[in-house]
Write a protein that holds these residues in place. Structure first.
Motif, short mmCIF file in Angstrom:
data_model
loop_
_atom_site.label_atom_id
_atom_site.label_comp_id
_atom_site.label_asym_id
_atom_site.label_seq_id
_atom_site.Cartn_x
_atom_site.Cartn_y
_atom_site.Cartn_z
N SER A 162 -3.97 39.70 -6.07
CA SER A 162 -5.32 39.88 -6.60
C SER A 162 -6.22 40.24 -5.42
O SER A 162 -5.88 39.97 -4.26
CB SER A 162 -5.81 38.59 -7.26
OG SER A 162 -6.00 37.58 -6.28
N LEU A 163 -7.37 40.83 -5.69
CA LEU A 163 -8.29 41.19 -4.62
C LEU A 163 -8.75 39.95 -3.85
O LEU A 163 -8.74 39.97 -2.61
CB LEU A 163 -9.49 41.98 -5.18
CG LEU A 163 -10.42 42.58 -4.12
CD1 LEU A 163 -9.67 43.50 -3.17
CD2 LEU A 163 -11.55 43.34 -4.81
N PRO A 164 -9.12 38.84 -4.52
CA PRO A 164 -9.50 37.64 -3.75
C PRO A 164 -8.35 37.10 -2.88
O PRO A 164 -8.57 36.67 -1.76
CB PRO A 164 -9.89 36.63 -4.83
CG PRO A 164 -10.30 37.46 -5.99
CD PRO A 164 -9.40 38.67 -5.94
N ALA A 165 -7.12 37.17 -3.38
CA ALA A 165 -5.97 36.70 -2.59
C ALA A 165 -5.77 37.58 -1.37
O ALA A 165 -5.48 37.10 -0.27
CB ALA A 165 -4.72 36.67 -3.44
N MET A 166 -5.93 38.90 -1.55
CA MET A 166 -5.81 39.82 -0.43
C MET A 166 -6.89 39.53 0.60
O MET A 166 -6.62 39.48 1.81
CB MET A 166 -5.91 41.27 -0.92
CG MET A 166 -5.63 42.33 0.14
SD MET A 166 -6.93 42.68 1.36
CE MET A 166 -8.30 43.12 0.32
N LYS A 167 -8.12 39.31 0.16
CA LYS A 167 -9.22 39.03 1.10
C LYS A 167 -8.97 37.73 1.85
O LYS A 167 -9.23 37.65 3.06
CB LYS A 167 -10.54 38.95 0.34
CG LYS A 167 -11.05 40.30 -0.12
CD LYS A 167 -12.36 40.15 -0.86
CE LYS A 167 -12.91 41.49 -1.31
NZ LYS A 167 -14.20 41.36 -2.02
N SER A 168 -8.46 36.74 1.17
CA SER A 168 -8.16 35.46 1.81
C SER A 168 -7.07 35.64 2.87
O SER A 168 -7.18 35.13 3.99
CB SER A 168 -7.71 34.45 0.75
OG SER A 168 -7.31 33.25 1.34
N ARG A 169 -6.03 36.37 2.51
CA ARG A 169 -4.93 36.60 3.46
C ARG A 169 -5.42 37.41 4.65
O ARG A 169 -5.04 37.14 5.79
CB ARG A 169 -3.80 37.33 2.74
CG ARG A 169 -2.53 37.37 3.55
CD ARG A 169 -1.39 37.98 2.78
NE ARG A 169 -0.94 37.12 1.70
CZ ARG A 169 0.03 37.42 0.86
NH1 ARG A 169 0.66 38.58 0.97
NH2 ARG A 169 0.38 36.59 -0.10
N LEU A 170 -6.28 38.40 4.40
CA LEU A 170 -6.83 39.21 5.48
C LEU A 170 -7.69 38.35 6.41
O LEU A 170 -7.61 38.47 7.64
CB LEU A 170 -7.64 40.38 4.91
CG LEU A 170 -8.28 41.32 5.93
CD1 LEU A 170 -7.22 41.97 6.82
CD2 LEU A 170 -9.10 42.39 5.21
N HIS A 171 -8.49 37.47 5.83
CA HIS A 171 -9.33 36.57 6.64
C HIS A 171 -8.45 35.69 7.54
O HIS A 171 -8.72 35.54 8.74
CB HIS A 171 -10.21 35.71 5.73
CG HIS A 171 -11.01 34.70 6.48
ND1 HIS A 171 -12.11 35.03 7.23
CD2 HIS A 171 -10.83 33.36 6.63
CE1 HIS A 171 -12.60 33.95 7.80
NE2 HIS A 171 -11.84 32.92 7.45
N ARG A 172 -7.38 35.13 6.97
CA ARG A 172 -6.46 34.29 7.76
C ARG A 172 -5.77 35.11 8.84
O ARG A 172 -5.59 34.64 9.97
CB ARG A 172 -5.42 33.63 6.86
CG ARG A 172 -5.98 32.50 6.02
CD ARG A 172 -4.89 31.66 5.33
NE ARG A 172 -3.85 32.42 4.65
CZ ARG A 172 -3.91 32.81 3.39
NH1 ARG A 172 -4.96 32.52 2.64
NH2 ARG A 172 -2.92 33.49 2.85
N ALA A 173 -5.41 36.34 8.52
CA ALA A 173 -4.74 37.21 9.49
C ALA A 173 -5.68 37.54 10.65
O ALA A 173 -5.28 37.49 11.82
CB ALA A 173 -4.27 38.50 8.82
N ARG A 174 -6.92 37.86 10.35
CA ARG A 174 -7.88 38.17 11.41
C ARG A 174 -8.14 36.95 12.30
O ARG A 174 -8.23 37.08 13.53
CB ARG A 174 -9.19 38.68 10.80
CG ARG A 174 -9.07 40.08 10.24
CD ARG A 174 -10.32 40.47 9.49
NE ARG A 174 -10.27 41.85 9.03
CZ ARG A 174 -11.10 42.34 8.12
NH1 ARG A 174 -12.04 41.58 7.57
NH2 ARG A 174 -10.99 43.61 7.75
N ALA A 175 -8.26 35.79 11.68
CA ALA A 175 -8.48 34.56 12.46
C ALA A 175 -7.27 34.27 13.34
O ALA A 175 -7.42 33.92 14.53
CB ALA A 175 -8.75 33.38 11.52
N ALA A 176 -6.08 34.43 12.81
CA ALA A 176 -4.87 34.20 13.59
C ALA A 176 -4.74 35.23 14.71
O ALA A 176 -4.31 34.90 15.82
CB ALA A 176 -3.64 34.24 12.68
N LEU A 177 -5.14 36.47 14.44
CA LEU A 177 -5.09 37.51 15.46
C LEU A 177 -6.06 37.18 16.60
O LEU A 177 -5.71 37.28 17.77
CB LEU A 177 -5.42 38.88 14.86
CG LEU A 177 -5.42 40.06 15.82
CD1 LEU A 177 -4.05 40.23 16.48
CD2 LEU A 177 -5.83 41.33 15.11
#
Length: 185
Positions: A162-177
């Motif tokens: 879902s779009l919210p799930a993608m945004k959440s995953r992207l946020h976690r990925a950016r923070a981890a990066l």
């Protein structure tokens, strides 16, 4: 790869030693036995299926050409994974340069000095290493959205999210990066 519910092991030491000695049949057995492991690793690391397939093939070609240079037979998996990782990072860096060149309308080789080019390459390797360290699900969404520039909806659809799930995953990925880049600094 699983065969009948069990994971296929790496080729045994005797096969590796025979391959190192130049035995063509052993080299074939070694390549066939290593392929599923190398492919699985490439799929988890590379940004696309095509890059994973290309990295797998490149690693297996290197295995074929340079098996005689492998010093320790027990180091085969580590050696192969290093080759795959380097190939995935190389492919990511090439893709990144193309994306940056398109975004800035600069030719691919444009830089004002050799020093700037070297610093840019060091930074690209640093970022590539940090991205490679991300979990596969985070790496995929980050690469598709931030490197390739696909829309959020396209990324969500491509990954079956879902779009919210993608945004959440992207946020976690950016923070981890960010955290990974701070560690590498």
């Amino acid at each position: 790869m699983t065969v009948g519910g069990t994971r296929r092991p790496w080729p045994d030491t005797a096969v590796v030693r025979s391959a190192q000695a130049g035995d063509e049949a052993s080299i074939s057995v070694l390549i066939e036995g290593a392929h599923p492991h190398v492919r699985r690793f490439a799929t988890s690391l590379c940004m696309s299926e095509q890059d994973a397939e290309d990295a797998t093939q490149e690693a297996l070609v290197i295995l074929y050409r340079k098996i005689g240079t492998l010093r320790a037979t027990g180091a085969l998996a580590s050696w192969m994974f290093t080759i795959v990782r380097n190939e995935c990072v190389r492919r990511w860096a090439i893709s990144r340069r193309h994306v940056l060149a398109e975004a800035t309308d600069l030719p691919l080789g444009a830089s004002s000095s050799a020093e700037e080019a070297a610093l840019a390459e060091i930074e690209a390797r640093r970022v590539s290493a940090a991205i490679a360290g991300l979990p596969s699900d985070q790496r995929q969404v980050l690469l598709l959205r931030d490197v390739h520039g696909y829309s959020g909806r396209s990324v969500a659809k491509h990954l079956g999210l879902s779009l919210p799930a993608m945004k959440s995953r992207l946020h976690r990925a950016r923070a981890a990066l960010r955290a990974g880049l701070e560690e590498l600094a």
